[in-house]
Scaffold this motif. Structure first.
Motif, PDB file in Angstrom:
ATOM      1  N   ILE A   1       0.472  -1.046  -0.151  1.00  0.00           N
ATOM      2  CA  ILE A   1       0.151   0.384   0.118  1.00  0.00           C
ATOM      3  C   ILE A   1       0.863   1.113   0.147  1.00  0.00           C
ATOM      4  N   GLU A   2       0.514   2.219  -1.102  1.00  0.00           N
ATOM      5  CA  GLU A   2       1.778   2.883  -0.944  1.00  0.00           C
ATOM      6  C   GLU A   2       1.076   4.135  -0.001  1.00  0.00           C
ATOM      7  N   GLY A   3       1.528   4.878   0.739  1.00  0.00           N
ATOM      8  CA  GLY A   3       1.663   6.161   1.122  1.00  0.00           C
ATOM      9  C   GLY A   3       1.635   5.520   2.570  1.00  0.00           C
ATOM     10  N   PRO A   4       0.629   6.912   3.797  1.00  0.00           N
ATOM     11  CA  PRO A   4       0.511   6.249   4.935  1.00  0.00           C
ATOM     12  C   PRO A   4      -0.292   5.751   4.975  1.00  0.00           C
ATOM     13  N   HIS A   5      -0.470   4.066   6.129  1.00  0.00           N
ATOM     14  CA  HIS A   5      -1.254   3.319   6.537  1.00  0.00           C
ATOM     15  C   HIS A   5      -1.447   2.358   7.451  1.00  0.00           C
ATOM     16  N   SER A   6      -1.915   1.394   7.395  1.00  0.00           N
ATOM     17  CA  SER A   6      -1.813   0.821   8.228  1.00  0.00           C
ATOM     18  C   SER A   6      -1.981  -0.141   8.403  1.00  0.00           C
ATOM     19  N   GLN A   7      -1.025  -1.533   9.377  1.00  0.00           N
ATOM     20  CA  GLN A   7      -1.410  -2.433   9.309  1.00  0.00           C
ATOM     21  C   GLN A   7      -2.231  -3.363   9.384  1.00  0.00           C
ATOM     22  N   LEU A   8      -2.885  -4.480   8.828  1.00  0.00           N
ATOM     23  CA  LEU A   8      -4.206  -4.849   8.622  1.00  0.00           C
ATOM     24  C   LEU A   8      -3.942  -6.180   9.205  1.00  0.00           C
ATOM     25  N   TYR A   9      -4.843  -7.103  10.319  1.00  0.00           N
ATOM     26  CA  TYR A   9      -4.392  -7.536  10.917  1.00  0.00           C
ATOM     27  C   TYR A   9      -6.278  -8.600  10.816  1.00  0.00           C
ATOM     28  N   GLU A  10      -5.154 -10.085  10.144  1.00  0.00           N
ATOM     29  CA  GLU A  10      -6.418 -11.081   9.967  1.00  0.00           C
ATOM     30  C   GLU A  10      -6.931 -11.534  11.245  1.00  0.00           C
ATOM     31  N   ALA A  11      -8.038 -12.461  12.013  1.00  0.00           N
ATOM     32  CA  ALA A  11      -7.935 -13.650  12.748  1.00  0.00           C
ATOM     33  C   ALA A  11      -7.997 -14.424  12.162  1.00  0.00           C
ATOM     34  N   TRP A  12      -9.307 -14.715  11.590  1.00  0.00           N
ATOM     35  CA  TRP A  12     -10.324 -15.711  11.351  1.00  0.00           C
ATOM     36  C   TRP A  12     -10.760 -16.572  12.047  1.00  0.00           C
ATOM     37  N   LEU A  13     -11.158 -16.084  12.640  1.00  0.00           N
ATOM     38  CA  LEU A  13     -12.653 -16.331  13.360  1.00  0.00           C
ATOM     39  C   LEU A  13     -11.471 -16.929  15.052  1.00  0.00           C
ATOM     40  N   GLY A  14     -10.785 -16.735  14.700  1.00  0.00           N
ATOM     41  CA  GLY A  14      -9.788 -17.020  16.009  1.00  0.00           C
ATOM     42  C   GLY A  14      -9.076 -18.223  15.805  1.00  0.00           C
ATOM     43  N   MET A  15      -8.395 -18.290  14.888  1.00  0.00           N
ATOM     44  CA  MET A  15      -7.480 -19.437  14.485  1.00  0.00           C
ATOM     45  C   MET A  15      -6.245 -18.957  13.811  1.00  0.00           C
TER      46      MET A  15
ATOM     47  N   ASP B   1      -3.742 -16.175  15.803  1.00  0.00           N
ATOM     48  CA  ASP B   1      -3.760 -16.017  17.197  1.00  0.00           C
ATOM     49  C   ASP B   1      -2.480 -15.504  17.783  1.00  0.00           C
ATOM     50  N   PRO B   2      -1.726 -14.510  17.652  1.00  0.00           N
ATOM     51  CA  PRO B   2      -2.608 -13.279  17.923  1.00  0.00           C
ATOM     52  C   PRO B   2      -2.900 -13.225  16.197  1.00  0.00           C
ATOM     53  N   PRO B   3      -3.259 -12.059  15.651  1.00  0.00           N
ATOM     54  CA  PRO B   3      -3.724 -11.755  14.557  1.00  0.00           C
ATOM     55  C   PRO B   3      -2.842 -11.336  14.045  1.00  0.00           C
ATOM     56  N   ARG B   4      -2.647 -11.544  12.213  1.00  0.00           N
ATOM     57  CA  ARG B   4      -1.144 -11.407  11.643  1.00  0.00           C
ATOM     58  C   ARG B   4      -1.224 -10.581  10.536  1.00  0.00           C
ATOM     59  N   ASP B   5      -0.553 -10.071   9.968  1.00  0.00           N
ATOM     60  CA  ASP B   5      -0.488  -8.517   9.415  1.00  0.00           C
ATOM     61  C   ASP B   5      -0.674  -9.111   7.952  1.00  0.00           C
ATOM     62  N   TYR B   6      -1.604  -9.103   7.195  1.00  0.00           N
ATOM     63  CA  TYR B   6      -1.491  -8.388   5.600  1.00  0.00           C
ATOM     64  C   TYR B   6      -2.138  -7.882   5.474  1.00  0.00           C
ATOM     65  N   SER B   7      -0.719  -6.493   5.279  1.00  0.00           N
ATOM     66  CA  SER B   7      -0.935  -5.830   4.571  1.00  0.00           C
ATOM     67  C   SER B   7      -0.435  -5.366   3.249  1.00  0.00           C
TER      68      SER B   7
END
Length: 379
Positions: A224-238, A240-246
């Protein structure tokens, strides 16, 4: 405390908006940001962090993957081509793309059915991501494919073939449609067929630039170009901790759900669209003609041509779209008269764990988000 910018507080209760944002963060959302408009009054707010490791805060001007909100942009581009006479909404898709939807099926499925998800074509996603094969039977899915395909470059024609050859989920034009990304990948191919350019170029020139959006565009790579957040996927608790997929190659959805935007640009776009400045009045009326479909969450909703209505009992109707990709979610809605708007972005997805029957359990985030939406939309 939330980071807030406000121009006027006559109609927007900024204290309530600040508190509602903070409540979503306290309920477990790492970070979120939003913009709410009431006439010429604007509130922007952000709460939480963009990076759980460093504590870097989210800000309201961040760029974000907005998922299937992209579908409104794609639908608008198709309707523009219909206005110019290059596409007929009720023409069979087989007349334009006979190799992709061959035979009697191609003659039965119209362009309109693709846009409003009444084609009966199956979702290709569980076939492209094998660990999701049982989707939407969530208890039998797993997140392994998300890592396997982080940098996979998918061929859209091959993805379409997966959806077209899968068992149908309904009859073309039937009384209850089923949401499917296969429909919109076909619309992408249709745009390329009739314009001679890529769908990204067509949508950028005719929709994004027409709307004057400065921070909206399609990704040119996995970042993602420009200022952005990390994106955390929890996949229904599977996860844990949620992983960054940015960082992710978005060819798995292409111009059906890969757009990057800001909450400010989304509000501008939907405001102009519902004012008849992106497509003409007759096309806008077509976009707001709804049918009943089953959403990806298994809920029955009203859906138009790349738009759907949201309303609370006894309250005004809002039009817009939501979207999710791995780790990112967004919702953008505009009141029918254009007088009030809300765009919200969150940086975690699928936070609900499953119970013993495989159904998502309630989570405090759900109620907190619903409360934020009520304050933002209805005051």
């Amino acid at each position: 405390m939330p980071n807030t910018t406000e121009l006027n507080t006559t109609e927007l209760n900024t204290d309530e908006l600040d508190a509602a944002m903070e409540n979503v963060h306290r309920a477990g959302m790492p970070g979120l940001f939003a913009e709410v408009r009431a006439g010429d009054q604007v509130w922007r707010g952000a709460a939480g962090v963009a990076d759980v490791a460093t504590g870097r805060p989210v800000t309201a001007d961040m760029r974000h993957r907005v998922g299937s909100i992209t579908k409104t942009f794609t639908a608008a581009a198709v309707l523009q081509q219909a206005e110019s006479g290059r596409i007929r909404l009720d023409a069979p898709i087989g007349r334009y793309l006979p190799k992709l939807v061959p035979g009697a099926r191609g003659e039965a499925i119209t362009v309109r059915m693709l846009i409003n998800h009444t084609s009966g074509l199956a979702e290709y996603l569980p076939y492209a991501f094998p660990s999701l094969k049982a989707f939407p039977a969530l208890a039998d899915t797993g997140p392994e494919s998300l890592d396997d395909h982080r940098f996979t470059r998918f061929d859209p024609v091959e993805l379409i073939e997966l959806g077209v050859t899968a068992p149908a989920v309904g009859t073309p034009g039937g009384p209850l449609g089923v949401y499917s990304n296969t429909n919109y990948l076909l619309l992408v191919q249709l745009l390329e067929h009739v314009t001679g350019s890529t769908a990204e170029q067509c949508i950028t020139q005719n929709v994004i630039e027409r709307a004057g959006l400065r921070d909206t565009g399609f990704p040119t790579g996995p970042h993602i170009e420009g200022p952005h957040s990390q994106l955390y996927e929890a996949w229904l608790g599977m996860i844990d901790p949620p992983r960054d997929y940015s960082v992710y190659d978005m060819s798995w959805v292409g111009p059906s759900a890969s757009l990057i935007s800001t909450v400010t640009d989304l509000n501008r776009f939907y405001g102009l669209l519902l004012a008849g400045e992106i497509v003409g009045p007759s096309s806008l009326a077509e976009m707001r003609r709804t049918v009943r479909i089953v959403s990806q969450e298994g809920k029955t909703i009203d859906y138009g041509l790349g738009l759907y209505p949201t309303e609370a009992p006894g309250q005004d109707t809002f039009w817009g779209h939501g979207g999710t990709v791995w780790g990112a979610g967004a919702l953008a809605v505009t009141r029918a008269d254009g007088g009030r708007q809300m765009s919200v972005a969150v940086n975690m997805q699928r936070w609900n764990k499953l119970d013993s029957t495989g159904r998502p359990q309630p989570h405090p985030i759900d109620d907190a988000l619903a409360a934020l939406y009520r304050v933002a939309m209805y005051g």
